[in-house]
Every structure is written in structure tokens, then in C-alpha cells.
Design an enzyme around this catalytic site. Structure first.
Site, PDB file in Angstrom:
ATOM      1  N   GLU A 164      28.332  45.719  41.031  1.00 58.27           N
ATOM      2  CA  GLU A 164      27.434  44.697  40.499  1.00 58.27           C
ATOM      3  C   GLU A 164      27.441  43.478  41.415  1.00 58.27           C
ATOM      4  O   GLU A 164      28.500  43.027  41.835  1.00 58.27           O
ATOM      5  CB  GLU A 164      27.879  44.308  39.076  1.00 58.27           C
ATOM      6  CG  GLU A 164      26.951  43.347  38.381  1.00 58.27           C
ATOM      7  CD  GLU A 164      25.489  43.766  38.555  1.00 58.27           C
ATOM      8  OE1 GLU A 164      25.129  44.857  38.108  1.00 58.27           O
ATOM      9  OE2 GLU A 164      24.713  42.998  39.156  1.00 58.27           O
ATOM     10  N   LEU A 220      33.088  44.666  48.435  1.00 58.00           N
ATOM     11  CA  LEU A 220      34.126  43.735  48.903  1.00 58.00           C
ATOM     12  C   LEU A 220      33.596  42.927  50.081  1.00 58.00           C
ATOM     13  O   LEU A 220      33.832  41.712  50.183  1.00 58.00           O
ATOM     14  CB  LEU A 220      35.388  44.498  49.338  1.00 58.00           C
ATOM     15  CG  LEU A 220      36.116  45.329  48.285  1.00 58.00           C
ATOM     16  CD1 LEU A 220      37.348  45.990  48.888  1.00 58.00           C
ATOM     17  CD2 LEU A 220      36.540  44.449  47.106  1.00 58.00           C
ATOM     18  N   ALA A 222      30.446  42.169  50.859  1.00 59.13           N
ATOM     19  CA  ALA A 222      29.421  41.188  50.469  1.00 59.13           C
ATOM     20  C   ALA A 222      30.097  39.918  49.961  1.00 59.13           C
ATOM     21  O   ALA A 222      29.740  38.798  50.377  1.00 59.13           O
ATOM     22  CB  ALA A 222      28.510  41.786  49.396  1.00 59.13           C
ATOM     23  N   GLY A 272      35.399  28.987  43.649  1.00 59.77           N
ATOM     24  CA  GLY A 272      36.206  29.499  42.548  1.00 59.77           C
ATOM     25  C   GLY A 272      35.575  30.765  42.027  1.00 59.77           C
ATOM     26  O   GLY A 272      34.829  31.430  42.740  1.00 59.77           O
ATOM     27  N   CYS A 275      36.206  36.338  41.340  1.00 57.70           N
ATOM     28  CA  CYS A 275      36.090  37.457  42.290  1.00 57.70           C
ATOM     29  C   CYS A 275      36.323  37.162  43.771  1.00 57.70           C
ATOM     30  O   CYS A 275      36.935  37.968  44.453  1.00 57.70           O
ATOM     31  CB  CYS A 275      34.742  38.121  42.099  1.00 57.70           C
ATOM     32  SG  CYS A 275      34.634  38.885  40.478  1.00 57.70           S
ATOM     33  N   PHE A 337      33.744  26.732  37.111  1.00 55.19           N
ATOM     34  CA  PHE A 337      33.828  26.929  38.572  1.00 55.19           C
ATOM     35  C   PHE A 337      32.490  26.724  39.270  1.00 55.19           C
ATOM     36  O   PHE A 337      32.412  26.562  40.481  1.00 55.19           O
ATOM     37  CB  PHE A 337      34.445  28.296  38.909  1.00 55.19           C
ATOM     38  CG  PHE A 337      33.519  29.480  38.828  1.00 55.19           C
ATOM     39  CD1 PHE A 337      33.253  30.103  37.616  1.00 55.19           C
ATOM     40  CD2 PHE A 337      32.924  29.992  39.975  1.00 55.19           C
ATOM     41  CE1 PHE A 337      32.414  31.204  37.547  1.00 55.19           C
ATOM     42  CE2 PHE A 337      32.082  31.094  39.925  1.00 55.19           C
ATOM     43  CZ  PHE A 337      31.820  31.700  38.697  1.00 55.19           C
TER      44      PHE A 337
END
Ligand code: NAD
Ligand code: UGA
Length: 466
Positions: A164, A220, A222, A272, A275, A337
Site C-alpha cells: 500500500e 521499502l 519507495a 515521522g 513507516c 506527525f
């Protein structure tokens, strides 16, 4: 054709993603399940302010689809047994202990999801990895699925990776109009069935099909690239403040180069969110695992600059307020964030507020969507020794900008909420102590107006203007 979907995990991704699928595919029945029953009952709340996730446009879709073809429930077994397709949307945080601690993903929730699927699935089921995962996780999931099947169970599973790319605060827009939908897999039929769902609202040229490992890795990469842009621009903010250059002018000058572009160049207190950091740590772990230390070191720098930027801000505030914050009142505007979300995971505000509290000041925190319990949870965690210290500052969550600003020595803007963009400086200064400061870590205020109202201003990537 898929008729019944189960989504395991009713969080920031599972909830909004399934809501958008439900709204675009009225013929598909969707059950979103979670082990957290409190979260499920919040999703079922009639009061839209009580939904567990705040996203512009989400409440309207929930209202339209919930109870029709979208259901939030706790009966995981039933939802899996009825499903032709199961999305795994559970959390994959960084491991805190054991092998890979501090870098690798903690896959315990992925494993428990796979075990539930293996236990309850019937017939042939397509499993879709929606969570962000280390490369090769599909192999692990497959092993778990088949190794925990009963002896006479003839279930079959096809695993797809479908990461996603939504960003919080714009999740519904991003889901409705994705830049691309990425589907990785090795079974043509399963890939087609998942594509068919998206084709209800996504143009076919936006659906990218790859092998499983490219898809897992692309997610990862991206996030790492996006975070790298933020760290790059943040590294330049400090240089601007030292040299008299202005970050906005520098951004404007470089972003007109179409190869660079203007996205993800906004300076701030550091990135922040749940992810960016975890996904880069994951990339670093994978690089080291495959013996690629230089690659790992390269990505580590993106995190180092982020941490450095976050620490720099409380130091600047303290320095400008005569080197001490003891007994001073500080207004904190923004705790999430980023704007348009109630999420505070890895929010730069947490580190900045904790550092300010160590300087013995009193914080009055206002954020339009973050509640008091969440702020307490974030600021009281792992600080028990500091909290016990009589010299540690105090904090409270207040309900308005005015309540936060009254009697304060300084206003600190930490989140770019639109209501902080046009503060009424000439009124606010009347209720503040003198000298009155504003520290704008997002570069969003009308500085000329603030200065002409009598404020001392520090702006990220510019420095002090009095
Ligand atoms: P989240 O913590 O908000 O939600 C995950 C949910 O899964 C929780 O409610 C948890 O209780 C539930 N869960 C865990 N194990 C379960 C199990 N075995 N059975 C049922 N429920 C279970 O997490 P999130 O922010 O939605 O992120 C989910 C995944 O999506 C992560 O891998 C994340 O990296 C990725 N992702 C997140 C975003 C984002 O904006 N938050 C965007 C893209 C991708
Ligand atoms: C990010 C990605 O943008 C999504 O594509 C991805 O799906 C998601 O992570 C994920 O995997 O979780 P998100 O973290 O929700 O989305 O929000 P962003 O808009 O990317 O912002 C991340 C952080 O970077 C925020 O703290 C934001 O304030 C900061 N940021 C972003 C800047 O400081 N400057 C910018 O120019 C952009």
C-alpha cells in the site's frame, strides 16, 4: 471472480483500504477483522468522531458502506472461512529484542495471521500481503500456511504482494486515485483476480505487475527514497540558517528543474510516521544480511540526519530563550506527525517535547485531532526516572490555540495544520509574556505579519528575525 474478502487488521491501512474497495465494488462483501476488539467497536461506532482513524472523507464512506457490504467484526475464523481472498494488513514494527533487534521487522503478527488463515481457510484462497514486509516474506508465509495445515486438509493458497502506498492525511484520495497499484506474484490467475478488483476504479495502465520479490522490495525502496528527500532538504536547512540563504528560495530554485520536481522538499522537524524509519531500518537490515555494508551505511545517513534535525530544534529554542527554559511557559501547536491525521507514531513532536520538558518548562499542547490520552502515552513512556525528577517540566493538552498561547513565552509550531497558517499575531501577542517568540519548524506562518506585531521569529531554514 472474487465475492468475499477478509482483511486481517483494522488499522490505518486495513480500515481505509477496505472502505474504498467496498465503496467501489458493491458486489464484493468485505469483513475487516482484528484481535483488538476495542478497535472493532470503534469502527462500528455511530458517532463518526469515535472512528479509530481520522482521515478526510473516511467517515462518509464508512457511513455509506458499513452494514451493507463492509463489516467490522471480531470473528476472525468465520471471516476467513468465508473468504476467497484474504488481505493481511497487520502491523510490522521494528523488532525490539532478539536477532535483528532495532532493525529487522517483527513478524509475529504476520505469523499469527498466517496461522489463523491456515486454520480456518476453506478451498482455494488468495492471500494478499498488504502490510509492508521484508523481501522474501511471501516464502515464509507460504511455509507457515502449509506447515500448519491439518493432515487431510487439501486447502490451496496463492500468495500475492500488493503493498500500500497511501499517505496518512490523504489516504482516501490516494486510494481512490493511486499513482499505481503494484501486484507481485507468480500465479497469473490470482494476479488477474486481484487486478479485476482494482479495475473497478483504477485505469489499467496504473496497474504494475512484477514478481513477488520486486514488489516487496519496491515498497521499502519507495519509502526510503521519499524519506531521503526529506533528510536531504533538512540537511540544507541548517546550512541556510548559517549562511543567510533562505530554504524556500533554495527549494524554489531547485524544484523548477523538472528532474528534481517540487514534491517532498518541505523542510521540517524531521520525518515521522510509523513507516519511514522502520522501512529504512528494514532496508539496512536486509543490506547487512546480504553483506552489503556500504549500501546499509548509505541509508543509515538518512536516519542520522533525521534524528539530528529533531534534536537541533529544542536546542535552538533553548538558546534563544536566554539559555534556560526553567519555569517558562511554552505553547506547542501540533502534535500529530503531519496534518490531517490523529496519528502520533514517531511524531517529531514527541522527541522535541521531551527535550523541552528536560529543560523544566511548562508545555501547553494543542492539536486539533490528538487527544490527551495519546499525548500522555507518548510523553510519559520510558521517562519514569525523569518524571520522578522534581525538576522535570509539566505538560497539559488544551482545547484551543488561545488556551495554549496565553501567558506563554514562546509558540512552537510542530505540525502544519491549516489553522496554524493564519494565526492572529496582533491578538496573540497581547496575551503572551515579553519578549514573545515564535519558532516555526514547518515554515508555514506569515513571518512579516508576526514581526510587525512584535514577535521574535525563528523559521526553519532561515533562522532568527527580530
Ligand atoms: P496498525 O497498527 O494501525 O493496524 C494493524 C492492526 O492489525 C492492529 O489493529 C492490530 O490489532 C491488528 N492485528 C495484528 N495482528 C493481528 C492478527 N493476528 N489478527 C487480527 N488482527 C491483527 O498498522 P497500520 O498503520 O495499518 O499498518 C499496517 C501495515 O501497513 C504495516 O506493515 C505498515 O508498514 C503498512 N503501511 C502503513 C501505512 C500507513 O500509512 N500507516 C501505509 C502503507 C503501508
Ligand atoms: C508515507 C508515504 O508517503 C506513503 O507513500 C507510504 O505508503 C507510507 O509512508 C507508509 O508506508 O506508511 P506517511 O508517512 O503517511 O506516508 O506520510 P508522508 O506524507 O509521507 O509524511 C511522512 C513524514 O515526512 C511526515 O512527518 C511529514 O511531515 C514529513 N515530510 C513529508 C516532510 O517533512 N517534508 C515533506 O516534504 C514531506
Amino acid at each position: 471472480m472474487i465475492r468475499n474478502i477478509c482483511c486481517i487488521g483494522a488499522g490505518y491501512v486495513g480500515g481505509p483500504t477496505m472502505a474504498v474497495i467496498a465503496s467501489n465494488c458493491p458486489n464484493i462483501n468485505i469483513n475487516v477483522v482484528d484481535i483488538n476488539s476495542e478497535r472493532i467497536s470503534k469502527w462500528n461506532s455511530k458517532d463518526s468522531n469515535k472512528l479509530p482513524v481520522y482521515e478526510p472523507g473516511l467517515a462518509e464512506i464508512i457511513k455509506k458502506c458499513r452494514g451493507v457490504n463492509l463489516h467490522f467484526c471480531s470473528d476472525i475464523g468465520k471471516a476467513i472461512s468465508e473468504a476467497d481472498m484474504v488481505f493481511i494488513s497487520v502491523n510490522t514494527p521494528t523488532k525490539k529484542k532478539g536477532i535483528g533487534a532495532g532493525q529487522a521487522s517483527d513478524l509475529r503478527w504476520i505469523e499469527s495471521s498466517a496461522r489463523s488463515i491456515s486454520k480456518y481457510a476453506e478451498g482455494e484462497t488468495i492471500i494478499v500481503e498488504k502490510s509492508t514486509l521484508p523481501v522474501k516474506t511471501a516464502e515464509t508465509i507460504k511455509n507457515i500456511l502449509y506447515s500448519s495445515l491439518g493432515e487431510n486438509n487439501t486447502c490451496k493458497f496463492n500468495i500475492l504482494s500488493n503493498p500500500e502506498f497511501l499517505a496518512e492525511g490523504s489516504a482516501i484520495h490516494d486510494l481512490q486515485h493511486p499513482d499505481r497499484v503494484l501486484i507481485g506474484g507468480d500465479n497469473e490467475e490470482a494476479i488477474e483476480k486481484l487486478s479485476e478488483i482494482y479495475l473497478n476504479w483504477v485505469p489499467s495502465n496504473k496497474i504494475i505487475k512484477t514478481n513477488l520479490w520486486s514488489s516487496e522490495l519496491s515498497k521499502l525502496v519507495a519509502n526510503a527514497f521519499l524519506a531521503q528527500r526529506v533528510s536531504s532538504i533538512n540537511s540544507i536547512t541548517a546550512l541556510c540558517e548559517e549562511t543567510g540563504a533562505n530554504i524556500k528560495e533554495v527549494c524554489n530554485a531547485i524544484e523548477t528543474d523538472s528532474r528534481i520536481g517540487n514534491k517532498f522538499l518541505k523542510p521540517g522537524p524531521g520525518f515521522g510516521g510509523s513507516c519511514f524509519k522502520k522501512d529504512i531500518l528494514n532496508l539496512i537490515y536486509l543490506s547487512n544480511f546480504y553483506g552489503l555494508e556500504k549500501v546499509a551505511e548509505y541509508w543509515e545517513q538518512v536516519l542520522n540526519i533525521n534524528e539530528w534535525q529533531n534534536k537541533r530544534i529544542p536546542e535552538i529554542i533553548t538558546k534563544n530563550l536566554f539559555g534556560t527554559l526553567a519555569g517558562k511557559n511554552i505553547s506547542i501547536l501540533g502534535f500529530a506527525f503531519k496534518s490531517n491525521t490523529n496519528d502520533t507514531r514517531e511524531s517529531p513532536a514527541i522527541g522535541i517535547c521531551k527535550k523541552l520538558l528536560e529543560e523544566s518548562c511548562n508545555l501547553k499542547i494543542y492539536d486539533p485531532k490528538v487527544n490527551e490520552d495519546q499525548i500522555k502515552l507518548d510523553l510519559l513512556s520510558k521517562q519514569s526516572s525523569d518524571i520522578a525528577d522534581k525538576d522535570y517540566g509539566t505538560f497539559e493538552r488544551v482545547n484551543s490555540i488561545d488556551e495554549s498561547v496565553i501567558n506563554s513565552d514562546a509558540i512552537i509550531i510542530l505540525t502544519e495544520w491549516s489553522e496554524f497558517r493564519d494565526l492572529n499575531f496582533s491578538e496573540l501577542i497581547k496575551i503572551m509574556r515579553k519578549p514573545s517568540w515564535i519558532f516555526d519548524s514547518r515554515g508555514i506562518i506569515n513571518k512579516t505579519e508576526a514581526i510587525s506585531s512584535g514577535f521574535n521569529v525563528w523559521e526553519i531554514g532561515v533562522g532568527v528575525d527580530i
